[in-house]
Design an enzyme around this catalytic site. Sequence first.
Site, PDB file in Angstrom:
ATOM      1  N   ASP A  82       0.827  -1.223   0.000  1.00  0.00           N
ATOM      2  CA  ASP A  82       0.000   0.000   0.000  1.00  0.00           C
ATOM      3  C   ASP A  82       0.855   1.264   0.000  1.00  0.00           C
ATOM      4  O   ASP A  82       0.376   2.341  -0.341  1.00  0.00           O
ATOM      5  CB  ASP A  82      -0.941  -0.004   1.206  1.00  0.00           C
ATOM      6  CG  ASP A  82      -0.197  -0.267   2.506  1.00  0.00           C
ATOM      7  OD1 ASP A  82       0.437   0.668   3.012  1.00  0.00           O
ATOM      8  OD2 ASP A  82      -0.207  -1.416   2.991  1.00  0.00           O
ATOM      9  N   GLU A 123       7.605  -6.212  -2.678  1.00  0.00           N
ATOM     10  CA  GLU A 123       6.199  -6.638  -2.527  1.00  0.00           C
ATOM     11  C   GLU A 123       5.924  -7.712  -3.574  1.00  0.00           C
ATOM     12  O   GLU A 123       6.242  -7.557  -4.745  1.00  0.00           O
ATOM     13  CB  GLU A 123       5.285  -5.413  -2.713  1.00  0.00           C
ATOM     14  CG  GLU A 123       3.830  -5.688  -3.042  1.00  0.00           C
ATOM     15  CD  GLU A 123       3.051  -6.434  -1.935  1.00  0.00           C
ATOM     16  OE1 GLU A 123       3.002  -5.936  -0.799  1.00  0.00           O
ATOM     17  OE2 GLU A 123       2.488  -7.508  -2.246  1.00  0.00           O
ATOM     18  N   GLY A 170       9.568 -11.682  -1.036  1.00  0.00           N
ATOM     19  CA  GLY A 170      10.542 -11.201  -0.064  1.00  0.00           C
ATOM     20  C   GLY A 170      11.443 -12.310   0.464  1.00  0.00           C
ATOM     21  O   GLY A 170      12.593 -12.065   0.826  1.00  0.00           O
ATOM     22  N   ASP A 189       6.506  -5.701   6.739  1.00  0.00           N
ATOM     23  CA  ASP A 189       5.123  -5.190   6.744  1.00  0.00           C
ATOM     24  C   ASP A 189       4.260  -6.213   6.019  1.00  0.00           C
ATOM     25  O   ASP A 189       3.854  -6.025   4.879  1.00  0.00           O
ATOM     26  CB  ASP A 189       5.109  -3.830   6.026  1.00  0.00           C
ATOM     27  CG  ASP A 189       3.745  -3.176   6.065  1.00  0.00           C
ATOM     28  OD1 ASP A 189       2.812  -3.737   6.675  1.00  0.00           O
ATOM     29  OD2 ASP A 189       3.615  -2.091   5.468  1.00  0.00           O
ATOM     30  N   SER A 190       4.014  -7.311   6.706  1.00  0.00           N
ATOM     31  CA  SER A 190       3.402  -8.450   6.020  1.00  0.00           C
ATOM     32  C   SER A 190       1.961  -8.680   6.458  1.00  0.00           C
ATOM     33  O   SER A 190       1.510  -8.164   7.476  1.00  0.00           O
ATOM     34  CB  SER A 190       4.201  -9.724   6.320  1.00  0.00           C
ATOM     35  OG  SER A 190       3.840 -10.217   7.582  1.00  0.00           O
ATOM     36  N   ASP A 209      -0.989 -11.620   7.558  1.00  0.00           N
ATOM     37  CA  ASP A 209      -0.943 -12.707   8.543  1.00  0.00           C
ATOM     38  C   ASP A 209      -0.169 -13.900   7.942  1.00  0.00           C
ATOM     39  O   ASP A 209      -0.055 -14.005   6.722  1.00  0.00           O
ATOM     40  CB  ASP A 209      -2.377 -13.155   8.897  1.00  0.00           C
ATOM     41  CG  ASP A 209      -3.183 -12.018   9.511  1.00  0.00           C
ATOM     42  OD1 ASP A 209      -2.561 -11.078  10.039  1.00  0.00           O
ATOM     43  OD2 ASP A 209      -4.420 -12.063   9.439  1.00  0.00           O
TER      44      ASP A 209
HETATM   45  N1  SAM Z   1      -0.567  -3.498   7.475  1.00  0.00           N
HETATM   46  C1  SAM Z   1      -0.984  -4.712   6.946  1.00  0.00           C
HETATM   47  C2  SAM Z   1      -1.502  -5.756   7.873  1.00  0.00           C
HETATM   48  O1  SAM Z   1      -0.874  -6.062   8.892  1.00  0.00           O
HETATM   49  O2  SAM Z   1      -2.557  -6.289   7.572  1.00  0.00           O
HETATM   50  C3  SAM Z   1      -0.022  -5.273   5.941  1.00  0.00           C
HETATM   51  C4  SAM Z   1      -0.134  -4.447   4.741  1.00  0.00           C
HETATM   52  S1  SAM Z   1       0.721  -4.827   3.306  1.00  0.00           S
HETATM   53  C5  SAM Z   1      -0.587  -4.583   2.190  1.00  0.00           C
HETATM   54  C6  SAM Z   1       1.068  -6.563   3.321  1.00  0.00           C
HETATM   55  C7  SAM Z   1       1.598  -7.044   2.002  1.00  0.00           C
HETATM   56  O3  SAM Z   1       2.497  -8.139   2.185  1.00  0.00           O
HETATM   57  C8  SAM Z   1       0.525  -7.562   1.026  1.00  0.00           C
HETATM   58  O4  SAM Z   1       0.311  -6.627  -0.001  1.00  0.00           O
HETATM   59  C9  SAM Z   1       1.103  -8.888   0.497  1.00  0.00           C
HETATM   60  O5  SAM Z   1       0.954  -9.049  -0.879  1.00  0.00           O
HETATM   61  C10 SAM Z   1       2.560  -8.766   0.912  1.00  0.00           C
HETATM   62  N2  SAM Z   1       3.243 -10.056   1.019  1.00  0.00           N
HETATM   63  C11 SAM Z   1       2.758 -11.229   1.500  1.00  0.00           C
HETATM   64  N3  SAM Z   1       3.677 -12.203   1.393  1.00  0.00           N
HETATM   65  C12 SAM Z   1       4.787 -11.637   0.819  1.00  0.00           C
HETATM   66  C13 SAM Z   1       6.064 -12.132   0.447  1.00  0.00           C
HETATM   67  N4  SAM Z   1       6.409 -13.406   0.629  1.00  0.00           N
HETATM   68  N5  SAM Z   1       6.944 -11.260  -0.113  1.00  0.00           N
HETATM   69  C14 SAM Z   1       6.635  -9.959  -0.291  1.00  0.00           C
HETATM   70  N6  SAM Z   1       5.424  -9.440   0.027  1.00  0.00           N
HETATM   71  C15 SAM Z   1       4.516 -10.264   0.584  1.00  0.00           C
END
Ligand code: SAM
Length: 293
Positions: free
Chosen positions: A93, A113, A145, A162-163, A165
């Site tokens: 985001d 991301e 990541g 910033d992931s 769950d």
């Molecule tokens: N603040 C938020 C929460 O705790 O709900 C997290 C927001 S941010 C949008 C989380 C992002 O992590 C998602 O857009 C997702 O696509 C990304 N994500 C999940 N697994 C990932 C990975 N292995 N590598 C990079 N990004 C990842």
Amino acid sequence: MSDKENKLDLWVTETHQDIVSLGFKVEDTLFSGASPYQQVDVVKTAGHGAMLLNDGIVMVSERDEFVYHEMIAHVPLFTHPNPKRVLIIGGGDGGTAREVLRHETVERAVMVEIDEMVVNACKKHIPSISHALEDPRLKLIVDDGVKYVDRCQETFDAVLIDSTDPIGPAQPLFDKTFYENVSRLLGEKGIMISQSESPFYDRQIQESMFSNQRPFFEKIHMYTFSTLTYPGGLWSFGFASRGLCPIKDFDPQRASASGIAMQYYNPEIHRAAFALPAFVSRGLSGLIDPVPL
Ligand code: SAM
């Protein structure tokens, strides 16, 4: 019938662990799509501004996103004496990148991301959060990541996880191998912050993530913040370092003099966030280190 009577009463409802639900009134759907990784929706809510949901789970809302994003960024960046290079994992985001780039010391931020659809949907529909994604100091990489930290040879002063769950592609972001790789990328004064879920509902996840971090970090702490949009209203971040202490090494003068206008974070909140409720410090005793408050 008047327009008001005609309007449907639409709500998005997030259910957590099949035991509690949190609902938000919706006025409009701004974006809806299925990526290879997840369902991505941006809705306009009646009371919380634009809201991003991944797989039906609330990620951010315009109304309270400043709390999460200020706390993930400013706690480590005002503890590290001179943060220049920051790696963000996830955070599609753009809110974390926005707060990181408010620090004048930061010369380079890399954000990895996995899901380009999240980035594009937020760029188009939530510019108040995503605008920093255009900053020339930010290198945005669309990749997993987990794979990125495995290959990466750069050193960073802070790594901010910033992931979502620990489900789907985010699951390995809570594993030992990932934390080992992150610790390898951190400089001597490096700090890793990790989204560490609900102190009320997610004790098991916290136990597993902190014990997975333990072999690679000298200090492991946890701090909390309040949220309107995550179940339980109280959420947490893990603070892991090679040695820096978020209280003893924190420079309140630098925070006050930074000129960064905050909405939630301030030097008092920085310290107070590490004061944990008794049930939390008791429950995590032996897994996280006490802080000298
Ligand atoms: N603040 C938020 C929460 O705790 O709900 C997290 C927001 S941010 C949008 C989380 C992002 O992590 C998602 O857009 C997702 O696509 C990304 N994500 C999940 N697994 C990932 C990975 N292995 N590598 C990079 N990004 C990842």
